[in-house]
Enzyme design. Structure first.
Site, PDB file in Angstrom:
ATOM      1  N   LYS A  38     -15.195 -15.376   5.901  1.00 12.72           N
ATOM      2  CA  LYS A  38     -16.628 -15.258   6.168  1.00 12.72           C
ATOM      3  C   LYS A  38     -17.468 -14.997   4.929  1.00 12.72           C
ATOM      4  O   LYS A  38     -17.177 -14.096   4.160  1.00 12.72           O
ATOM      5  CB  LYS A  38     -16.863 -14.090   7.130  1.00 12.72           C
ATOM      6  CG  LYS A  38     -16.350 -14.341   8.524  1.00 12.72           C
ATOM      7  CD  LYS A  38     -16.824 -13.219   9.421  1.00 12.72           C
ATOM      8  CE  LYS A  38     -16.197 -13.335  10.795  1.00 12.72           C
ATOM      9  NZ  LYS A  38     -16.301 -12.075  11.519  1.00 12.72           N
ATOM     10  N   ARG A  89       0.821  -1.212   0.000  1.00  9.16           N
ATOM     11  CA  ARG A  89       0.000   0.000   0.000  1.00  9.16           C
ATOM     12  C   ARG A  89       0.860   1.270   0.000  1.00  9.16           C
ATOM     13  O   ARG A  89       0.475   2.269  -0.604  1.00  9.16           O
ATOM     14  CB  ARG A  89      -0.931   0.010   1.216  1.00  9.16           C
ATOM     15  CG  ARG A  89      -2.146  -0.872   1.017  1.00  9.16           C
ATOM     16  CD  ARG A  89      -3.050  -0.864   2.231  1.00  9.16           C
ATOM     17  NE  ARG A  89      -4.368  -1.377   1.894  1.00  9.16           N
ATOM     18  CZ  ARG A  89      -5.305  -1.676   2.783  1.00  9.16           C
ATOM     19  NH1 ARG A  89      -5.069  -1.523   4.070  1.00  9.16           N
ATOM     20  NH2 ARG A  89      -6.480  -2.119   2.389  1.00  9.16           N
ATOM     21  N   GLY A 118     -12.180  -4.556   1.623  1.00 12.93           N
ATOM     22  CA  GLY A 118     -13.613  -4.241   1.636  1.00 12.93           C
ATOM     23  C   GLY A 118     -14.004  -3.273   0.528  1.00 12.93           C
ATOM     24  O   GLY A 118     -15.058  -3.419  -0.097  1.00 12.93           O
ATOM     25  N   GLY A 153      -7.122  -8.139   1.411  1.00 13.78           N
ATOM     26  CA  GLY A 153      -5.905  -8.031   2.223  1.00 13.78           C
ATOM     27  C   GLY A 153      -5.087  -9.308   2.307  1.00 13.78           C
ATOM     28  O   GLY A 153      -3.894  -9.305   1.998  1.00 13.78           O
TER      29      GLY A 153
HETATM   30  C1  3PG Z   1      -8.701  -2.129   5.178  1.00 16.58           C
HETATM   31  O1  3PG Z   1      -7.571  -2.588   5.354  1.00 16.58           O
HETATM   32  O2  3PG Z   1      -9.703  -2.851   5.007  1.00 16.58           O
HETATM   33  C2  3PG Z   1      -8.859  -0.638   5.115  1.00 16.58           C
HETATM   34  O3  3PG Z   1      -7.680  -0.001   5.470  1.00 16.58           O
HETATM   35  C3  3PG Z   1     -10.012  -0.200   5.966  1.00 16.58           C
HETATM   36  O4  3PG Z   1      -9.820  -0.583   7.291  1.00 16.58           O
HETATM   37  P1  3PG Z   1     -11.060  -0.996   8.167  1.00 16.58           P
HETATM   38  O5  3PG Z   1     -11.638  -2.235   7.574  1.00 16.58           O
HETATM   39  O6  3PG Z   1     -10.533  -1.196   9.565  1.00 16.58           O
HETATM   40  O7  3PG Z   1     -12.053   0.143   8.103  1.00 16.58           O
HETATM   41 MG    MG Z   2     -11.307  -3.985   6.189  1.00 17.69          MG
END
Ligand code: 3PG
Ligand code: MG
Length: 427
Positions: A198, A37, A407, A384
């Protein structure tokens, strides 16, 4: 395509710019384990420095729940950013307050100040107007480039845009453009490979893929919930009992589509099981569909029942080789593959070599996407854990687009509006 104003659409020469990045990177004892990132933010950072801006960067890291916590400090990111840019990056110990304001006021053109974690203040996640107005003191213009966080309506993604002229950075534009194009006009056949923990996180995107994809393959712990929904005894395998009804609905919808047109919704037919999640655990393959082994007539012995039944102390930790081969075969026929979520527990290290005992299913998917079996497909990777694994294996470059969003990329694929993008100025 991308309809929002960009950094090149407005005059930034010599101005103070507040840049929102997503520097939510994984840390292990204060060490960054995956800096993808940060690297992906460099184009925008450099483009802004070329305009001689005074650059203030803000981000969140993890979920510190509104309280300062050194475990979630962005200080290691300041250091890494500085290494990657080959220039000093100053660091402010709080994202608001007098001290920080003084540091901002002292900034010269082309200098960078990174602010401490926004989520050390509860107002960030509350999308608080007052908090946003304090951040707005640091810039003449706001630039949103944190694609990974634009699905959240937070102070630094939404409220801030009511206080400053707000435009998009280069990463945000690229992510939205690529993902939208793949979903709206894919080169077919389109295959979606969905793993991870999930189902509830991915209901919308699964439904979207049932609408638009030609082949969906499921892996990861979420596959266990689908197997449970199909009545297979998954013993100690991790799954979400509350999601079984959702899994049944999705399976019903998929069955209906497959009766009407050429479409495959595939859940694993075999798995790698062990009785503990440990690199030293002994593993075996269970083929719960048992169609291959059991049908070999000349095999001198009947296969034992255990070859198709998961033992009561065992759990599924990866897809098995039949499933991996079937999915790899699907990839060979696809012209576009969208992949989100690993097929097994890729975090467990191996005793020897780079591939852990429960990462072989994921490796098969990677090999097939990379074209190791002869056919090269367009590939879009998101999420991620998937990106972390691919980065750790040094294979980012083997894919056409590796998204910085988890997300956010799922919501965009599902067709949802992203509040942090909507809030920016239109072209
Ligand atoms: C992520 O890694 O999903 C984003 O940085 C957002 O983080 P969050 O899901 O804790 O809002
Ligand atoms: Mg997230």
């Amino acid at each position: 395509m991308f309809t929002k104003k960009m950094i090149n659409d407005i005059d930034l020469e010599g101005k103070r710019v507040l840049l929102r990045a997503d520097y939510n990177v994984p840390l292990d004892n204060g060490k960054i384990t995956d800096d993808y990132r940060i690297k992906q933010s460099l184009n925008t950072v450099k483009a802004l420095l070329d305009k001689n801006v005074k650059l203030v960067i803000c981000s969140h890291l993890g979920r510190p729940e509104g309280k300062p916590n050194p475990e979630f400090s962005l200080a290691p990111v300041a250091e890494r950013l500085s290494q990657l840019l080959g220039q000093d990056v100053q660091f402010a110990k709080d994202c608001i307050g007098d001290e920080t304001k003084k540091m901002v006021d002292r900034l010269q053109p082309r200098q960078i100040l990174l602010l401490e974690n926004l989520r050390f203040h509860p107002e960030e996640e509350q999308n608080d107007a007052d908090f946003a107005s304090k951040l707005a003191l640091y810039g003449d213009v706001f630039v949103q480039d944190g694609f990974g966080v634009v699905h959240r309506a937070h102070a630094s993604t939404e409220a801030i845009t009511h206080h400053l002229p707000s435009v998009a950075g280069l990463l945000l534009e690229k992510e939205v453009d690529v993902i939208t194009r793949v979903i709206d006009t894919p080169d077919r056949p389109l295959m979606a490979i969905v793993g991870g923990a999930k189902i509830s996180d991915k209901i919308d995107v699964l439904n979207k893929f049932i609408d638009i994809a030609d082949f969906i393959a499921i892996g990861g712990a979420m596959a266990n919930t689908f197997l449970a929904a199909e009545g297979i005894d998954i013993a100690k395998s991790k799954f979400e009992p509350n999601d079984v009804p959702i899994a049944k609905d999705i399976l019903a919808k998929a069955r209906e589509k497959s009766q009407q047109e050429r479409f495959i919704f595939y859940i694993p037919q075999d798995g790698v099981v062990a009785n503990k999640l440990d690199k030293n655990a002994s593993t075996r393959i269970v083929d719960w569909d048992a169609h291959m082994i059991a049908e070999v007539e000349n095999y001198p012995k009947q296969p034992p029942e255990s070859s198709r039944v998961i033992g009561e102390d065992e759990m599924i930790l990866d897809i098995g080789p039949f499933s991996g081969a079937f999915i790899a075969g699907g990839i060979q026929l696809a012209n576009t593959v969208v992949w989100n979520g690993t097929m097994g527990v890729t975090e467990t290290p191996s005793l020897q070599g780079p591939v852990g005992p429960f990462a072989r299913g994921t490796e098969l998917v990677i090999d097939a996407i990379m074209g190791d079996y002869g056919h090269q497909t367009y590939s879009l990777v998101g999420g991620g854990d998937t990106v972390g694994y691919v980065e750790q294996r040094g294979l980012i470059g083997a894919f056409d687009h590796v998204s910085t969003g988890g997300g956010a990329s799922l919501e965009l694929m599902a067709g949802r509006k992203l509040p942090g993008v909507e809030a920016l100025q239109d072209k």
